[in-house]
Enzyme design. Structure first.
Site, PDB file in Angstrom:
ATOM      1  N   SER A  12      -5.470  -4.454   8.120  1.00 33.67           N
ATOM      2  CA  SER A  12      -4.559  -4.318   6.976  1.00 33.67           C
ATOM      3  C   SER A  12      -3.553  -5.458   7.018  1.00 33.67           C
ATOM      4  O   SER A  12      -2.785  -5.585   7.989  1.00 33.67           O
ATOM      5  CB  SER A  12      -3.810  -2.990   7.045  1.00 33.67           C
ATOM      6  OG  SER A  12      -2.655  -3.073   6.225  1.00 33.67           O
ATOM      7  N   HIS A  37      -8.306  -5.403   4.398  1.00 31.76           N
ATOM      8  CA  HIS A  37      -7.714  -4.260   3.694  1.00 31.76           C
ATOM      9  C   HIS A  37      -6.356  -4.672   3.110  1.00 31.76           C
ATOM     10  O   HIS A  37      -5.490  -5.185   3.822  1.00 31.76           O
ATOM     11  CB  HIS A  37      -7.548  -3.117   4.697  1.00 31.76           C
ATOM     12  CG  HIS A  37      -7.016  -1.841   4.137  1.00 31.76           C
ATOM     13  ND1 HIS A  37      -7.808  -0.866   3.570  1.00 31.76           N
ATOM     14  CD2 HIS A  37      -5.750  -1.355   4.088  1.00 31.76           C
ATOM     15  CE1 HIS A  37      -7.063   0.164   3.191  1.00 31.76           C
ATOM     16  NE2 HIS A  37      -5.801  -0.111   3.493  1.00 31.76           N
ATOM     17  N   ASP A  39      -3.043  -3.439   1.015  1.00 39.41           N
ATOM     18  CA  ASP A  39      -2.260  -2.253   0.656  1.00 39.41           C
ATOM     19  C   ASP A  39      -1.321  -2.542  -0.512  1.00 39.41           C
ATOM     20  O   ASP A  39      -0.327  -3.256  -0.357  1.00 39.41           O
ATOM     21  CB  ASP A  39      -1.434  -1.799   1.865  1.00 39.41           C
ATOM     22  CG  ASP A  39      -2.296  -1.137   2.922  1.00 39.41           C
ATOM     23  OD1 ASP A  39      -3.050  -0.212   2.581  1.00 39.41           O
ATOM     24  OD2 ASP A  39      -2.222  -1.556   4.097  1.00 39.41           O
ATOM     25  N   MET A  41       1.396  -1.163  -3.047  1.00 39.60           N
ATOM     26  CA  MET A  41       2.374  -0.054  -3.141  1.00 39.60           C
ATOM     27  C   MET A  41       3.367  -0.333  -4.260  1.00 39.60           C
ATOM     28  O   MET A  41       3.778  -1.482  -4.447  1.00 39.60           O
ATOM     29  CB  MET A  41       3.136   0.078  -1.823  1.00 39.60           C
ATOM     30  CG  MET A  41       2.232   0.255  -0.612  1.00 39.60           C
ATOM     31  SD  MET A  41       3.197   0.569   0.871  1.00 39.60           S
ATOM     32  CE  MET A  41       1.904   0.540   2.117  1.00 39.60           C
ATOM     33  N   HIS A  70      -6.503  -0.992  -1.452  1.00 38.55           N
ATOM     34  CA  HIS A  70      -6.017   0.397  -1.354  1.00 38.55           C
ATOM     35  C   HIS A  70      -4.816   0.539  -2.281  1.00 38.55           C
ATOM     36  O   HIS A  70      -3.729   0.043  -1.979  1.00 38.55           O
ATOM     37  CB  HIS A  70      -5.637   0.666   0.113  1.00 38.55           C
ATOM     38  CG  HIS A  70      -5.069   2.022   0.362  1.00 38.55           C
ATOM     39  ND1 HIS A  70      -4.469   2.364   1.557  1.00 38.55           N
ATOM     40  CD2 HIS A  70      -5.013   3.140  -0.411  1.00 38.55           C
ATOM     41  CE1 HIS A  70      -4.068   3.621   1.502  1.00 38.55           C
ATOM     42  NE2 HIS A  70      -4.375   4.115   0.313  1.00 38.55           N
ATOM     43  N   MET A  72      -1.858   2.371  -3.750  1.00 38.13           N
ATOM     44  CA  MET A  72      -0.907   3.470  -3.589  1.00 38.13           C
ATOM     45  C   MET A  72       0.064   3.351  -4.752  1.00 38.13           C
ATOM     46  O   MET A  72       1.251   2.996  -4.582  1.00 38.13           O
ATOM     47  CB  MET A  72      -0.216   3.369  -2.218  1.00 38.13           C
ATOM     48  CG  MET A  72      -1.144   3.773  -1.082  1.00 38.13           C
ATOM     49  SD  MET A  72      -0.633   3.149   0.528  1.00 38.13           S
ATOM     50  CE  MET A  72      -1.384   1.518   0.474  1.00 38.13           C
ATOM     51  N   MET A 141      -6.492   9.410   5.023  1.00 32.45           N
ATOM     52  CA  MET A 141      -5.221   8.894   5.548  1.00 32.45           C
ATOM     53  C   MET A 141      -4.847   9.666   6.812  1.00 32.45           C
ATOM     54  O   MET A 141      -4.816  10.904   6.810  1.00 32.45           O
ATOM     55  CB  MET A 141      -4.097   9.060   4.513  1.00 32.45           C
ATOM     56  CG  MET A 141      -4.238   8.257   3.240  1.00 32.45           C
ATOM     57  SD  MET A 141      -4.404   6.470   3.452  1.00 32.45           S
ATOM     58  CE  MET A 141      -2.889   6.050   4.309  1.00 32.45           C
ATOM     59  N   GLY A 146       2.545   4.528   2.877  1.00 30.08           N
ATOM     60  CA  GLY A 146       3.783   3.841   2.502  1.00 30.08           C
ATOM     61  C   GLY A 146       4.204   2.777   3.496  1.00 30.08           C
ATOM     62  O   GLY A 146       4.845   1.804   3.118  1.00 30.08           O
ATOM     63  N   GLY A 149       2.439   0.903  10.976  1.00 30.49           N
ATOM     64  CA  GLY A 149       3.079   1.179  12.262  1.00 30.49           C
ATOM     65  C   GLY A 149       3.479   2.617  12.491  1.00 30.49           C
ATOM     66  O   GLY A 149       4.297   2.893  13.368  1.00 30.49           O
ATOM     67  N   ASP A 176      -7.419   5.430   7.708  1.00 32.44           N
ATOM     68  CA  ASP A 176      -6.312   4.501   7.476  1.00 32.44           C
ATOM     69  C   ASP A 176      -5.012   5.070   8.030  1.00 32.44           C
ATOM     70  O   ASP A 176      -4.503   6.078   7.533  1.00 32.44           O
ATOM     71  CB  ASP A 176      -6.192   4.228   5.973  1.00 32.44           C
ATOM     72  CG  ASP A 176      -5.260   3.066   5.688  1.00 32.44           C
ATOM     73  OD1 ASP A 176      -4.777   2.439   6.647  1.00 32.44           O
ATOM     74  OD2 ASP A 176      -5.022   2.794   4.497  1.00 32.44           O
ATOM     75  N   GLY A 177      -4.488   4.388   9.073  1.00 32.65           N
ATOM     76  CA  GLY A 177      -3.182   4.742   9.616  1.00 32.65           C
ATOM     77  C   GLY A 177      -3.222   5.060  11.095  1.00 32.65           C
ATOM     78  O   GLY A 177      -3.917   5.973  11.532  1.00 32.65           O
ATOM     79  N   GLY A 178      -2.514   4.243  11.877  1.00 33.62           N
ATOM     80  CA  GLY A 178      -2.377   4.530  13.304  1.00 33.62           C
ATOM     81  C   GLY A 178      -3.659   4.347  14.107  1.00 33.62           C
ATOM     82  O   GLY A 178      -3.778   4.907  15.205  1.00 33.62           O
TER      83      GLY A 178
END
Ligand SMILES: O=C(CO)[C@@H](O)[C@H](O)COP(=O)(O)O
Ligand SMILES: [Fe+2]
Length: 229
Positions: A12, A37, A39, A41, A70, A72, A141, A146, A149, A176-178
């Site tokens: 990302s 990827h 993002d 927003m 992606h 958002m 997710m 948003g 990290g 997606d995430g962490g």
């Protein structure tokens, strides 16, 4: 874009150097990334603002492979054509972003892009039960969207449920995430094939010293492939 279920690592660029996006995209690809990827927003659907179609068009020439966008944002539909024209291979919209996700997925496919649908942590797998034949990718997710990290939220049960619902349809499961070398095996074992990772890929490197990107990607891939179901 051909379908396969092998593990794909999608850095990302939210965790990249914002003053050097073109070079960062080229650097992660050269270091072994499968997809890039992006993002998007809007400060409305999520509490952060990033970039739009013009930025996607600007980085497109620097990405040889898949540009995975992606969204958002809410509303989504007025912007689909713009992101498709910007060269997105995959456009993912959130099921929570509006009342007409079915129409949105139809519009994404009509634009020529692959259609992705994303689920926030609080949204059950069943939300996509009637969308499976309109969908090329389901993004689970594992953080509230948003920000990069954030701490991984285990969604293994949801991933397993989705894998069973998908059956033999050519639908990717993206996480997606962490995602990092510790959490990648958890999601791979549950059946995910596309792993988005921002902080865990970009940490320790830069465009002038991109080797850490390669080491980070290899570490996440090895951890996931070791247990992939
Ligand atoms: O969509 C999002 C966040 O909303 C993600 O794509 C993050 O950018 C992933 O970043 P890390 O959690 O891997 O740092
Ligand atoms: Fe994302």
């Amino acid at each position: 874009m051909t379908f396969d279920r092998s593990i794909k690592i999608a850095p990302s660029i939210l965790a990249a150097d914002f003053a050097n996006f073109g070079a960062e995209c080229a650097a992660v690809e050269a270091q072994g990334a499968d997809w890039v990827h992006v993002d998007v927003m809007d400060g409305h659907f999520v509490p952060n603002i990033t970039f739009g179609p013009a930025m996607c068009a600007a980085i497109r020439p620097h990405i040889k492979g898949v540009m995975d966008v992606h969204l958002m944002i809410s509303p989504v539909d007025p912007y689909i054509e713009d992101f498709a024209k910007a060269g997105a291979d995959v456009i993912t919209a959130h099921v929570e972003a509006g009342p007409h996700i079915h129409r949105t997925l139809q519009a994404i496919r009509a634009s020529g892009a692959k259609a992705g649908v994303a689920l926030n942590p609080g949204t059950p797998a069943e939300a996509v039960a009637h969308l499976l034949d309109l969908t090329d990718l389901i993004c689970v997710m594992t953080v509230n969207p948003g920000f990069g990290g954030q701490k991984f939220i285990d969604m293994s049960d949801k991933i397993r449920t989705l894998r069973a619902m998908i059956g033999d349809r050519p639908v990717h499961i993206e996480i997606d995430g962490g995602v990092d070398p510790k959490t990648a095996p958890i999601v791979a074992q549950a059946g995910a094939d596309v792993l988005v990772a921002g902080s865990a890929v970009f940490k320790g490197g830069s465009v002038s010293d991109p080797a850490p990107y390669g080491a980070n990607i290899r570490e996440i891939r090895a951890a996931a492939e070791g247990v992939y179901a």
